[in-house]
Design a protein around this motif. Sequence first.
Motif, short mmCIF file in Angstrom:
data_model
loop_
_atom_site.label_atom_id
_atom_site.label_comp_id
_atom_site.label_asym_id
_atom_site.label_seq_id
_atom_site.Cartn_x
_atom_site.Cartn_y
_atom_site.Cartn_z
N ALA A 56 -30.33 10.38 33.34
CA ALA A 56 -31.61 10.75 32.71
C ALA A 56 -31.97 12.21 32.97
CB ALA A 56 -32.73 9.84 33.21
N CYS A 57 -31.22 12.88 33.81
CA CYS A 57 -31.31 14.34 33.91
C CYS A 57 -30.13 14.88 33.12
CB CYS A 57 -31.25 14.81 35.37
SG CYS A 57 -31.30 16.62 35.56
N ARG A 58 -30.38 15.35 31.93
CA ARG A 58 -29.27 15.69 31.04
C ARG A 58 -29.44 17.06 30.41
NH1 ARG A 58 -32.33 12.25 27.57
NH2 ARG A 58 -32.60 13.13 25.46
N ALA A 59 -28.32 17.64 30.01
CA ALA A 59 -28.30 18.90 29.29
C ALA A 59 -27.76 18.64 27.88
CB ALA A 59 -27.43 19.92 30.01
N GLU A 60 -28.42 19.25 26.90
CA GLU A 60 -27.96 19.19 25.52
C GLU A 60 -27.58 20.62 25.13
OE1 GLU A 60 -31.25 17.47 23.40
OE2 GLU A 60 -30.88 15.45 24.21
N VAL A 61 -26.29 20.89 24.99
CA VAL A 61 -25.81 22.27 24.87
C VAL A 61 -25.21 22.53 23.49
CG1 VAL A 61 -25.40 22.30 27.35
CG2 VAL A 61 -23.49 21.83 25.80
N HIS A 62 -25.19 23.83 23.15
CA HIS A 62 -24.60 24.26 21.88
C HIS A 62 -24.28 25.75 21.98
CE1 HIS A 62 -28.76 25.56 21.46
NE2 HIS A 62 -28.38 26.36 20.48
N GLY A 63 -23.50 26.23 21.03
CA GLY A 63 -23.19 27.66 21.01
C GLY A 63 -22.51 28.11 22.30
N GLN A 64 -22.93 29.27 22.81
CA GLN A 64 -22.34 29.79 24.04
C GLN A 64 -22.89 29.03 25.25
OE1 GLN A 64 -22.56 34.09 24.36
NE2 GLN A 64 -22.45 34.33 22.14
N VAL A 65 -21.98 28.47 26.02
CA VAL A 65 -22.32 27.79 27.27
C VAL A 65 -21.45 28.46 28.33
CG1 VAL A 65 -22.68 25.56 28.40
CG2 VAL A 65 -22.60 25.69 25.89
N LEU A 66 -21.91 29.60 28.81
CA LEU A 66 -21.07 30.48 29.61
C LEU A 66 -21.71 30.78 30.95
CD1 LEU A 66 -20.12 33.07 26.83
CD2 LEU A 66 -18.86 31.02 27.47
N GLY A 67 -20.89 31.13 31.92
CA GLY A 67 -21.39 31.59 33.21
C GLY A 67 -22.43 30.67 33.79
N SER A 68 -23.58 31.26 34.15
CA SER A 68 -24.63 30.47 34.79
C SER A 68 -25.12 29.34 33.89
CB SER A 68 -25.80 31.37 35.19
OG SER A 68 -26.28 32.11 34.10
N GLY A 69 -25.04 29.51 32.57
CA GLY A 69 -25.43 28.43 31.67
C GLY A 69 -24.58 27.19 31.87
N LEU A 70 -23.27 27.39 31.94
CA LEU A 70 -22.37 26.28 32.19
C LEU A 70 -22.57 25.72 33.60
CD1 LEU A 70 -19.98 24.42 31.70
CD2 LEU A 70 -18.45 26.35 32.14
N GLU A 71 -22.74 26.62 34.56
CA GLU A 71 -22.87 26.20 35.95
C GLU A 71 -24.07 25.29 36.15
OE1 GLU A 71 -22.22 29.58 38.75
OE2 GLU A 71 -21.87 30.69 36.89
N MET A 72 -25.21 25.65 35.53
CA MET A 72 -26.40 24.82 35.66
C MET A 72 -26.27 23.52 34.89
SD MET A 72 -29.52 27.61 35.64
CE MET A 72 -28.95 28.48 34.17
N ALA A 73 -25.76 23.57 33.67
CA ALA A 73 -25.60 22.35 32.88
C ALA A 73 -24.72 21.34 33.60
CB ALA A 73 -25.00 22.68 31.52
N ALA A 74 -23.69 21.82 34.30
CA ALA A 74 -22.75 20.92 34.96
C ALA A 74 -23.39 20.15 36.10
CB ALA A 74 -21.54 21.71 35.47
N TYR A 75 -24.53 20.59 36.60
CA TYR A 75 -25.24 19.84 37.63
C TYR A 75 -25.95 18.62 37.06
CZ TYR A 75 -24.58 22.99 41.58
OH TYR A 75 -24.03 23.71 42.61
#
Length: 313
Positions: free
Chosen positions: A229-248
């Motif tokens: 229920a803690c989720r990320a909905e991603v699109h486009g560039q998912v790079l660097g810190s963006g990817l790092e945070m989403a992966a949590y």
Amino acid sequence: MTLRIVDLTEPPQVDDAAVPGVVVAVGPVAGAPEYWLQRATFTLTEDVCADRRVITVDSVPDSLAQLRERCEHWPQASAVCDDVLRSVDPAGPAFPGVIAESLAYSTLQSGPEFARWLAERGPARMPEIADPVHSERDVNTLRISFNRPSRHNAFSTDARAALLEALAVAQLDPSIDEVVLTGNGPSFCSGGDLAEFGTFSDPASAHLARTRHSPALALDALTNRLGRACRAEVHGQVLGSGLEMAAYCGWVAAQQDSVFGLPELGLGLIPGAGGTVSVTRRIGRWRTAYLVLFGRTIDVDTALAWGLVDAKS
């Protein structure tokens, strides 16, 4: 020696395990000894292989040539990346890993490779963008959106402060049972805003800011409480810190146009937003090292196959 190439059939030497540095194994994977598959930074092959310690490439010689060039250009960052990834316990708590990562990151911030990148970049002006993060509550759901679309939601100090404020609401209010992290505009988050790099007062202060005010640790705590229920909905560039945070997040759904990568080596740095922990938890240290050392991006289908994302949306 920053980079060592070993044949999978090569017998290990007594002191191999004690020698630090990037070690890339090559050769036939079928029947390969566990020693090198486990010990190497990663293994390269041209064969299709599902083993998370092995990377399938179009050409092993071409890939080795590219990797050798990158490790020679950024020898310190390459070696530190390997050191940190080997030290992280993905099954353990996030905090020790984030601390180790941040200390290494601060070391590289004060080193010559990052200084060279800053000199090559030249002066940069940080744009002022109001409301870098939006948050909206709908009953028991908190939706948090990166809101710097003109810069592909590049992550900045003010965005970090706003994100932490939004995450604190979810941490302090037990009635919130769902947190959704998204990005407005063409991308989820393209990583740290390069115009802001080099503005830290000193590496020690930067380390304390990263670890005492860490979105990574806040997201990790929320995922421990809320799970998927803690989720990320991603699109486009998912790079660097963006990817790092989403992966949590406990669940990551990606649109078809998503591209994923960890480009920090090109700055003479390593991931610094907790990614050596979060990404390693999802895909192992071998594929994480591949993403950092090669600087390549992967598409959504590869990310799904590797476990970097959980579903396509």
